[in-house]
Every structure is written in structure tokens, then in C-alpha cells.
Write a protein that holds these residues in place. Structure first.
Motif, PDB file in Angstrom:
ATOM      1  N   GLY A 180       0.774  -1.242   0.071  1.00 23.18           N
ATOM      2  CA  GLY A 180      -0.156   0.061  -0.041  1.00 23.18           C
ATOM      3  C   GLY A 180       0.793   1.338   0.069  1.00 23.18           C
ATOM      4  N   SER A 181       2.211   1.032  -0.157  1.00 24.60           N
ATOM      5  CA  SER A 181       2.951   2.316  -0.327  1.00 24.60           C
ATOM      6  C   SER A 181       2.639   3.454  -1.121  1.00 24.60           C
ATOM      7  CB  SER A 181       4.382   1.744  -0.327  1.00 24.60           C
ATOM      8  OG  SER A 181       5.371   2.938  -0.553  1.00 24.60           O
ATOM      9  N   ASN A 182       2.680   4.517  -0.830  1.00 26.07           N
ATOM     10  CA  ASN A 182       2.688   5.622  -1.815  1.00 26.07           C
ATOM     11  C   ASN A 182       3.908   5.982  -2.556  1.00 26.07           C
ATOM     12  OD1 ASN A 182      -0.134   6.201  -1.111  1.00 26.07           O
ATOM     13  ND2 ASN A 182       0.417   7.354   0.711  1.00 26.07           N
ATOM     14  N   HIS A 183       4.987   5.211  -2.222  1.00 27.83           N
ATOM     15  CA  HIS A 183       6.246   5.427  -2.728  1.00 27.83           C
ATOM     16  C   HIS A 183       6.805   4.182  -3.248  1.00 27.83           C
ATOM     17  CE1 HIS A 183      10.219   7.182  -3.130  1.00 27.83           C
ATOM     18  NE2 HIS A 183       9.884   7.998  -2.286  1.00 27.83           N
ATOM     19  N   PRO A 184       6.328   3.898  -4.521  1.00 25.16           N
ATOM     20  CA  PRO A 184       6.945   2.453  -4.987  1.00 25.16           C
ATOM     21  C   PRO A 184       8.244   2.755  -5.202  1.00 25.16           C
ATOM     22  CG  PRO A 184       5.338   3.688  -6.783  1.00 25.16           C
ATOM     23  CD  PRO A 184       5.430   4.654  -5.277  1.00 25.16           C
ATOM     24  N   THR A 208       0.475   0.205  -8.484  1.00 23.13           N
ATOM     25  CA  THR A 208      -0.878   0.628  -9.059  1.00 23.13           C
ATOM     26  C   THR A 208      -1.211   0.941 -10.088  1.00 23.13           C
ATOM     27  OG1 THR A 208      -0.781   2.453  -7.972  1.00 23.13           O
ATOM     28  CG2 THR A 208      -1.636   0.875  -6.549  1.00 23.13           C
ATOM     29  N   THR A 209      -0.232   1.575 -11.036  1.00 25.11           N
ATOM     30  CA  THR A 209      -0.689   1.933 -12.439  1.00 25.11           C
ATOM     31  C   THR A 209       0.205   1.550 -13.407  1.00 25.11           C
ATOM     32  OG1 THR A 209       1.020   3.652 -12.482  1.00 25.11           O
ATOM     33  CG2 THR A 209      -1.157   4.179 -11.521  1.00 25.11           C
ATOM     34  N   PRO A 210      -0.303   1.381 -14.974  1.00 21.07           N
ATOM     35  CA  PRO A 210       0.510   1.104 -15.887  1.00 21.07           C
ATOM     36  C   PRO A 210       1.990   1.495 -15.941  1.00 21.07           C
ATOM     37  CG  PRO A 210      -1.446   2.013 -16.808  1.00 21.07           C
ATOM     38  CD  PRO A 210      -1.875   1.759 -15.500  1.00 21.07           C
ATOM     39  N   GLU A 211       1.638   2.789 -15.521  1.00 27.95           N
ATOM     40  CA  GLU A 211       3.073   3.713 -15.755  1.00 27.95           C
ATOM     41  C   GLU A 211       4.022   3.273 -14.751  1.00 27.95           C
ATOM     42  OE1 GLU A 211      -0.075   5.009 -15.445  1.00 27.95           O
ATOM     43  OE2 GLU A 211      -0.156   5.687 -17.569  1.00 27.95           O
ATOM     44  N   ILE A 212       3.563   2.959 -13.469  1.00 27.75           N
ATOM     45  CA  ILE A 212       4.684   2.319 -12.500  1.00 27.75           C
ATOM     46  C   ILE A 212       5.189   1.018 -12.897  1.00 27.75           C
ATOM     47  CG2 ILE A 212       5.018   1.810  -9.929  1.00 27.75           C
ATOM     48  CD1 ILE A 212       2.688   3.751  -9.213  1.00 27.75           C
ATOM     49  N   ALA A 213       4.468   0.320 -13.416  1.00 24.02           N
ATOM     50  CA  ALA A 213       4.616  -1.242 -13.880  1.00 24.02           C
ATOM     51  C   ALA A 213       5.695  -0.993 -15.039  1.00 24.02           C
ATOM     52  CB  ALA A 213       3.440  -1.901 -14.144  1.00 24.02           C
ATOM     53  N   ALA A 214       5.362  -0.237 -15.769  1.00 22.62           N
ATOM     54  CA  ALA A 214       6.221  -0.196 -17.195  1.00 22.62           C
ATOM     55  C   ALA A 214       7.628   0.325 -16.569  1.00 22.62           C
ATOM     56  CB  ALA A 214       5.735   0.675 -18.316  1.00 22.62           C
ATOM     57  N   LEU A 229      -3.939  -3.490  -4.371  1.00 27.42           N
ATOM     58  CA  LEU A 229      -4.631  -3.289  -5.596  1.00 27.42           C
ATOM     59  C   LEU A 229      -5.804  -4.405  -5.811  1.00 27.42           C
ATOM     60  CD1 LEU A 229      -4.929  -0.922  -7.733  1.00 27.42           C
ATOM     61  CD2 LEU A 229      -4.040  -2.741  -9.365  1.00 27.42           C
ATOM     62  N   LEU A 230      -5.438  -5.629  -5.270  1.00 26.58           N
ATOM     63  CA  LEU A 230      -6.360  -6.689  -5.442  1.00 26.58           C
ATOM     64  C   LEU A 230      -7.587  -6.587  -4.240  1.00 26.58           C
ATOM     65  CD1 LEU A 230      -3.772  -9.546  -5.790  1.00 26.58           C
ATOM     66  CD2 LEU A 230      -5.062  -8.017  -7.621  1.00 26.58           C
ATOM     67  N   GLU A 231      -7.166  -5.796  -3.238  1.00 26.64           N
ATOM     68  CA  GLU A 231      -8.159  -5.555  -2.348  1.00 26.64           C
ATOM     69  C   GLU A 231      -9.207  -4.518  -2.587  1.00 26.64           C
ATOM     70  OE1 GLU A 231      -5.883  -5.477   1.249  1.00 26.64           O
ATOM     71  OE2 GLU A 231      -4.602  -7.240   0.511  1.00 26.64           O
ATOM     72  N   LYS A 233     -12.307  -2.306  -4.852  1.00 29.43           N
ATOM     73  CA  LYS A 233     -13.234  -2.312  -5.718  1.00 29.43           C
ATOM     74  C   LYS A 233     -12.742  -2.432  -7.014  1.00 29.43           C
ATOM     75  CE  LYS A 233     -17.693  -0.845  -5.727  1.00 29.43           C
ATOM     76  NZ  LYS A 233     -18.334   0.547  -6.007  1.00 29.43           N
ATOM     77  N   ASP A 234     -13.329  -3.223  -8.022  1.00 31.17           N
ATOM     78  CA  ASP A 234     -13.091  -3.172  -9.401  1.00 31.17           C
ATOM     79  C   ASP A 234     -11.450  -3.418  -9.932  1.00 31.17           C
ATOM     80  OD1 ASP A 234     -15.784  -2.221 -10.175  1.00 31.17           O
ATOM     81  OD2 ASP A 234     -15.405  -0.202 -10.058  1.00 31.17           O
ATOM     82  N   PHE A 235     -11.119  -4.016  -9.003  1.00 32.63           N
ATOM     83  CA  PHE A 235      -9.570  -4.553  -9.231  1.00 32.63           C
ATOM     84  C   PHE A 235      -9.139  -5.039 -10.545  1.00 32.63           C
ATOM     85  CE2 PHE A 235      -9.216  -8.962  -8.848  1.00 32.63           C
ATOM     86  CZ  PHE A 235     -10.138  -9.537  -8.299  1.00 32.63           C
ATOM     87  N   LYS A 236     -10.343  -5.537 -11.277  1.00 29.97           N
ATOM     88  CA  LYS A 236      -9.912  -6.101 -12.421  1.00 29.97           C
ATOM     89  C   LYS A 236      -9.858  -5.267 -13.450  1.00 29.97           C
ATOM     90  CE  LYS A 236     -11.521  -9.437 -15.805  1.00 29.97           C
ATOM     91  NZ  LYS A 236     -12.520 -10.283 -16.391  1.00 29.97           N
ATOM     92  N   LYS A 237     -10.669  -4.140 -13.379  1.00 27.67           N
ATOM     93  CA  LYS A 237     -10.481  -3.283 -14.223  1.00 27.67           C
ATOM     94  C   LYS A 237      -9.465  -2.432 -14.104  1.00 27.67           C
ATOM     95  CE  LYS A 237     -13.878   0.406 -14.687  1.00 27.67           C
ATOM     96  NZ  LYS A 237     -15.040   0.846 -14.182  1.00 27.67           N
ATOM     97  N   LYS A 238      -8.718  -2.437 -12.932  1.00 24.45           N
ATOM     98  CA  LYS A 238      -7.339  -1.571 -12.776  1.00 24.45           C
ATOM     99  C   LYS A 238      -6.265  -2.530 -13.197  1.00 24.45           C
ATOM    100  CE  LYS A 238      -9.420   0.617  -8.829  1.00 24.45           C
ATOM    101  NZ  LYS A 238      -9.697   0.247  -7.211  1.00 24.45           N
ATOM    102  N   LEU A 239      -6.243  -3.818 -13.043  1.00 28.25           N
ATOM    103  CA  LEU A 239      -5.191  -4.675 -13.598  1.00 28.25           C
ATOM    104  C   LEU A 239      -5.289  -4.744 -15.073  1.00 28.25           C
ATOM    105  CD1 LEU A 239      -5.875  -7.918 -11.064  1.00 28.25           C
ATOM    106  CD2 LEU A 239      -4.127  -6.045 -10.976  1.00 28.25           C
ATOM    107  N   VAL A 240      -6.239  -4.751 -15.739  1.00 32.29           N
ATOM    108  CA  VAL A 240      -6.154  -4.852 -17.239  1.00 32.29           C
ATOM    109  C   VAL A 240      -5.135  -4.044 -17.771  1.00 32.29           C
ATOM    110  CG1 VAL A 240      -7.449  -4.558 -19.464  1.00 32.29           C
ATOM    111  CG2 VAL A 240      -8.564  -5.852 -17.493  1.00 32.29           C
ATOM    112  N   PRO A 241      -5.039  -2.686 -17.608  1.00 31.52           N
ATOM    113  CA  PRO A 241      -4.059  -1.936 -18.348  1.00 31.52           C
ATOM    114  C   PRO A 241      -2.632  -2.228 -17.745  1.00 31.52           C
ATOM    115  CG  PRO A 241      -5.198  -0.512 -16.803  1.00 31.52           C
ATOM    116  CD  PRO A 241      -5.925  -1.873 -17.031  1.00 31.52           C
ATOM    117  N   ILE A 242      -2.460  -2.844 -16.639  1.00 29.99           N
ATOM    118  CA  ILE A 242      -0.962  -3.021 -16.115  1.00 29.99           C
ATOM    119  C   ILE A 242      -0.603  -4.351 -16.970  1.00 29.99           C
ATOM    120  CG2 ILE A 242       0.158  -3.881 -14.193  1.00 29.99           C
ATOM    121  CD1 ILE A 242      -1.610  -2.272 -12.355  1.00 29.99           C
TER     122      ILE A 242
END
Ligand code: 1GP
Length: 252
Positions: A180-184, A208-214, A229-231, A233-242
Motif C-alpha cells: 500500500g506504499s505511496n512511494h513505489p 497500482t498503475t501501468p506507468e509504474i509497472a512499465a 490493489l487486489l483488495e 473495488k473493481d480491481f480487475k478493471k485496474k489490472l487490465v491496463p497493467i
């Protein structure tokens, strides 16, 4: 040194530069139904494996329930990510047998491992030798593990630990920014570590975002871990771009 087992072989078989994803299920935050749903969804989205663990886990019966339920519902590897001896379950495929290298307490460096080793051996769990490095001092992991945090701004210090982990025979290294860090993890740190560490480089905390993952994939991470992120709401929607951003990289 122990030989590479089936799960570790699978995890390390990706080509360098092809970054995978692990879904982290913390049993403290899930009941069976939710854990099964997250495991199935992430596997369908192309995640490589499921990690199960957490730093405050105490209920081993609950852990066993979650691990066996997840195991029955996915075909990808189910791997323990223990924060203590209470994080061991006979139902998993493997365990990240880790040492918290920058703890100030020898219990988290080698004490818990010595006690846990008996169970790992009895359950015939595949042990993946891993160094664990925690950054920042605001996470539960950092507090529970009595960490002397590596500064985010000191890639050279991180690289030093990474090299030591390699010389100690650790085949995986986990750079942890805390759940849950705000500082990846800063990509500069991952880049510096990548230069000195040849094994499986795992990075987690606040992805939590595709930008961070990339940016972490570009910096050289082999496996990104997503938990918090998996915890939501709508986690699936957030995972798709990642998952998409990492898949697109495979094409190049
Ligand atoms: C925590 O690195 C993992 O141990 C995952 O972090 O929960 O922030 O995704 P998040």
C-alpha cells in the motif's frame, strides 16, 4: 547449494526483459471466497503465480484454508511469502525462503528461518532462497521486521546489498516498498540493483498503475508483485491496463 526446483525453474524461465506478475494474497485481508476470486481472475489475466503471505499473519489454520482453496482453483504456482514462521503451509507449491537482510534483529535474518526450516523440510516444500530488502519506514513490514530502511535515494546502497545477496547464494532478491506504499520502488534503484544482481529480481509495494509497472519493468525487474490493489473495488478493471502494458513489451 540446493538445486533449482520445478517452481523456481518455471519462474526463471522467462527471457530477461520479459517482466512477469505475481498476485499477493494476504490471508489477514481475505476470506476463502475472495481469495479464490482474486486468484482465478489474476490467473485468467495472465499473472504468472500467486504469492500468499503477510507480515502480521498469525492464524495458521486460516492460512491453510486459503492456500488449499486457492490451490484447488488455479493451475499457476501458489507460493508462500512468509513474514514469520506462522507463514508456512503444507498445501503450497513452494516457499520464498527469505532473509530480511536489512533487519536490525537477527531473528528476521536467520532466527525464524532456522525454526521454519524444520517445517519446510517436513512438508517437502520447494524452498527458493531469497534476499528481502525493505525500503522506507512507514510500512507494516518495516515496523514488524525491525528494519533499518535503505533510503530510496541511495541506489548504490541497494546495489551493495544486492551484490552481497548474490555472493551469499540467494537466487532471488525482493525489493520491497511496503504494501500500500505511496512511494513505489524508484526505477533508479531497480536499475542499480539489476546491474549487480543476476538472479530473479522481484519488486513490490505500491504498484497500482501501468506507468509504474512499465517503469519498473524497463528498469530490469523480472517479477512485479501486486497486493493492495487486489483488495480494492473493481480491481480487475485496474489490472487490465497493467497486464496490457507488460504484454505489449513482450512484442518488442
Ligand atoms: C507487499 O510488495 C507487496 O509485500 C505488494 O505491495 O500491496 O502495495 O501491492 P502492494
Amino acid at each position: 547449494m540446493s538445486r533449482l526446483g520445478r517452481i523456481e525453474t518455471q519462474l526463471t524461465s522467462r527471457k530477461r526483459g520479459h517482466t512477469g506478475l505475481a498476485a499477493l494474497i494476504d490471508p489477514d485481508n481475505f476470506e476463502k471466497k475472495g481469495a479464490i476470486s482474486v486468484a482465478r481472475t489474476t490467473e485468467k489475466l495472465g499473472f504468472d503465480c500467486i504469492f500468499i503471505g503477510g507480515s502480521t499473519l498469525g492464524d495458521q489454520t486460516h492460512l491453510d484454508d486459503i492456500v488449499s482453496a486457492v490451490k484447488r482453483n488455479v493451475t499457476c504456482p501458489v507460493i508462500l511469502f512468509p513474514g514469520n514462521v506462522t507463514g508456512i503451509s503444507r498445501h503450497a507449491d513452494a516457499i520464498l525462503f527469505s532473509s530480511l537482510l536489512n533487519s536490525t534483529n537477527t531473528y528476521f535474518i536467520i532466527g525464524a528461518q532456522a525454526i521454519g526450516a524444520i517445517q519446510v523440510s517436513r512438508y517437502n516444500l520447494e524452498a527458493i532462497p531469497m534476499g528481502y530488502l525493505v525500503f522506507g519506514d512507514e510500512s507494516t513490514t518495516s515496523f514488524i521486521g525491525q528494519v533499518r530502511s535503505i533510503p530510496y535515494t541511495k541506489p548504490a546502497v541497494a546495489a551493495m546489498y544486492a551484490l552481497a545477496a548474490q555472493y551469499l547464494g540467494m537466487r532471488a532478491l525482493y525489493l520491497e516498498a511496503g504494501s500500500g506504499s505511496n512511494h513505489p520502488m524508484p526505477p533508479e534503484v531497480v536499475k542499480a540493483v539489476r546491474k549487480s544482481f543476476k538472479g530473479l529480481l522481484v519488486v513490490g509495494g505500491g504498484i497500482t498503475t501501468p506507468e509504474i509497472a512499465a517503469s519498473l519493468a524497463d528498469a530490469g525487474a523480472d517479477l512485479l508483485v501486486i497486493g493492495n490493489l487486489l483488495e480494492t473495488k473493481d480491481f480487475k478493471k485496474k489490472l487490465v491496463p497493467i497486464t496490457k502494458v507488460l504484454r505489449d513489451k513482450l512484442k518488442h
